[in-house]
Write an enzyme that holds these catalytic residues in place. Sequence first.
Site, PDB file in Angstrom:
ATOM      1  CB  SER A 113      -0.950  -0.049   1.195  1.00 47.57           C
ATOM      2  OG  SER A 113      -1.861   1.001   1.126  1.00 47.57           O
ATOM      3  CG  HIS A 114       0.136   3.729   3.254  1.00 44.65           C
ATOM      4  ND1 HIS A 114      -0.792   2.718   3.383  1.00 44.65           N
ATOM      5  CD2 HIS A 114       0.657   3.931   4.464  1.00 44.65           C
ATOM      6  CE1 HIS A 114      -0.834   2.329   4.636  1.00 44.65           C
ATOM      7  NE2 HIS A 114       0.043   3.045   5.320  1.00 44.65           N
ATOM      8  CG  ASP A 277      -2.569   4.209  -1.493  1.00 47.75           C
ATOM      9  OD1 ASP A 277      -3.255   4.156  -2.526  1.00 47.75           O
ATOM     10  OD2 ASP A 277      -2.553   3.296  -0.650  1.00 47.75           O
ATOM     11  CG  ASP A 279      -2.638  -0.301  -2.785  1.00 52.59           C
ATOM     12  OD1 ASP A 279      -2.534   0.781  -2.178  1.00 52.59           O
ATOM     13  OD2 ASP A 279      -3.355  -1.226  -2.374  1.00 52.59           O
ATOM     14  CG  ASP A 281      -5.965   1.027  -1.403  1.00 54.12           C
ATOM     15  OD1 ASP A 281      -5.118   1.909  -1.152  1.00 54.12           O
ATOM     16  OD2 ASP A 281      -5.980  -0.090  -0.849  1.00 54.12           O
ATOM     17  NE  ARG A 282      -4.076   3.945   2.909  1.00 57.18           N
ATOM     18  CZ  ARG A 282      -3.678   4.026   4.172  1.00 57.18           C
ATOM     19  NH1 ARG A 282      -3.241   5.156   4.652  1.00 57.18           N
ATOM     20  NH2 ARG A 282      -3.730   2.971   4.949  1.00 57.18           N
ATOM     21  CE  LYS A 376      -7.673   2.098   1.681  1.00 59.61           C
ATOM     22  NZ  LYS A 376      -7.360   0.863   2.393  1.00 59.61           N
TER      23      LYS A 376
END
Length: 543
Positions: A113-114, A277, A279, A281-282, A376
């Site tokens: 992710s982030h 972010d 990947d 999703d944010r 998300k």
Amino acid sequence: MPIREVSTRAYADQKSGTAGLRKKVAVFQQPHYLENFLQTIFDVDTSLRGKTLIVGGDGRYFNREAIHTAIAMAAANGVARVVVGQGGLLSTPAASHLIRLRNAGGGFLFTASHNPAGPDGDFGIKYNVAGGGQAAEGLTARLYEHSKTIARYRIVEGANIDLDRRCTQRLEEMEVEVIDCVEDYAALMQTLFDFDRMRDWIRKGHSLRFDAMHAVTGPYAQRILVELLGAPAAAVQNACPLEDFGGGHPDPNLIYARHLVDLVHSPASPDLAAASDGDGDRNMILGRGIFISPGDSLAMLAAHLQKLPGYASGLKGVARSMPTCRAVDRVAQALGIECHETPTGWKFFANLLDAGRATLCGEESFGTSSSHTREKDGLWAVLAWINVLAATGLSVGDLAQQHWRRFGRHYFVRHDYESLSAAAAGGVMQALAAAAPGLAGRRYDRWTVSAADDFEYRDPIDGSIAVNQGLRVVFGDAARVVLRISGTGTEGATLRLYLERYESAADALGWEPTAALAPLAAVAEQLARIAELTGRKAPSVIT
Ligand code: G16
């Protein structure tokens, strides 16, 4: 090419957190570590056999190696077809959509992710199941149990798949389809939003700035914002995904996207600034001189979503994670729709979305999305905002002011205490948990405790129960203090303190969030004694 059964020894630490398995790259590079975890999935979730598997990642260091391994193991474990994004890229929401579109048995999403990337950074795997959602708690618990005893894995030796050419290749009995990572996702977005109206909004001179932070959303933003919506090329910055994300921290928040905050407070501010972010999703949303907190963004989108084509029939319900501020609750009340409070983790929304009990979901951790996918979705949120601005003719600031005037304002902040020892973080949690039963009725500053407990969630669809999901001290509608330990960190324990204060419309306008929350921060210290118990005088990160 021979299928080989390789003997291995189990690692004892393959326990999934809030969103999959996340570790330092060096941990994943240990012999058989990645293979063990993937084999665990193939062994436990037998539904992948004979089905399609979606594979992709956020482009970080070790992504390609992991994808080659996953494909070679899928072929040895009876998967019929792998669909993989060209270059090994797929954003998390796009992968979730593909699982649904292709009726796949599941998907491997290689991402932390982030979290920062590169040889010294983090790596991770999100395992998503049929339907597109993240593996539920029950499944991840079974995976963890199996991972402790795994003794062999299966792999096709010498597999050599070209990830860069869009075509279909064969590996033993399995087909490998390399696809354009953006196409299906972009098509989906066009069914949800009014692209003509958004194009018009841009053509009339409204300006955008989207920062892909050298992570996976670069190609998506380029195609959708620039090529399909006609934004100038300069509207998308850092669009090229890099293995180390350019040395940055692709976490779109007030700290790691500080440059966007500075930009919107400068004369050069665009009408809308946003970031996503690692990947994809944010999301983070800003307008001229204003940052929209994720909880506010959720509430504001809930209030306006019906104006967008994909949501014209209205929202069936909304859902937010427990620590997320309660702004959306008020909108749900006004709309007369259900509002669900779930534990942190997008997986808890999946059943509500599947059952048609929620259309829009959101979390304080910069996550917002709708029933169009089971993750998300950063770019979705940005497009939703553009469409809402185009449909209402309002600026971000005016829309926020209008919203707060109608519903009142929830001031919100999160304090993170990173890299604590597990004992120190656990000690704070235990002390507050022990005090909680005696807190009701006590007054702190101007607030009186109405309830204090350890959040427990009973899924309304399948009846499963998740316990120990965070401590909350509630002061009626007026304020909340929430404390929990992060499930995504890779170094020590991260303690998160969430502060929420509500002020009705009349009082709300013109208040600076930091000032509004200062007295509540003092109350939180009285309650949780973080400085006293951990020796930390201040949080490591405030968002
Ligand atoms: C993941 C989960 C989110 C969660 C977030 C923070 O996000 O998917 O549902 O809100 O972690 O979790 P924690 O507070 O436990 O660190 P991502 O974007 O990292 O996948």
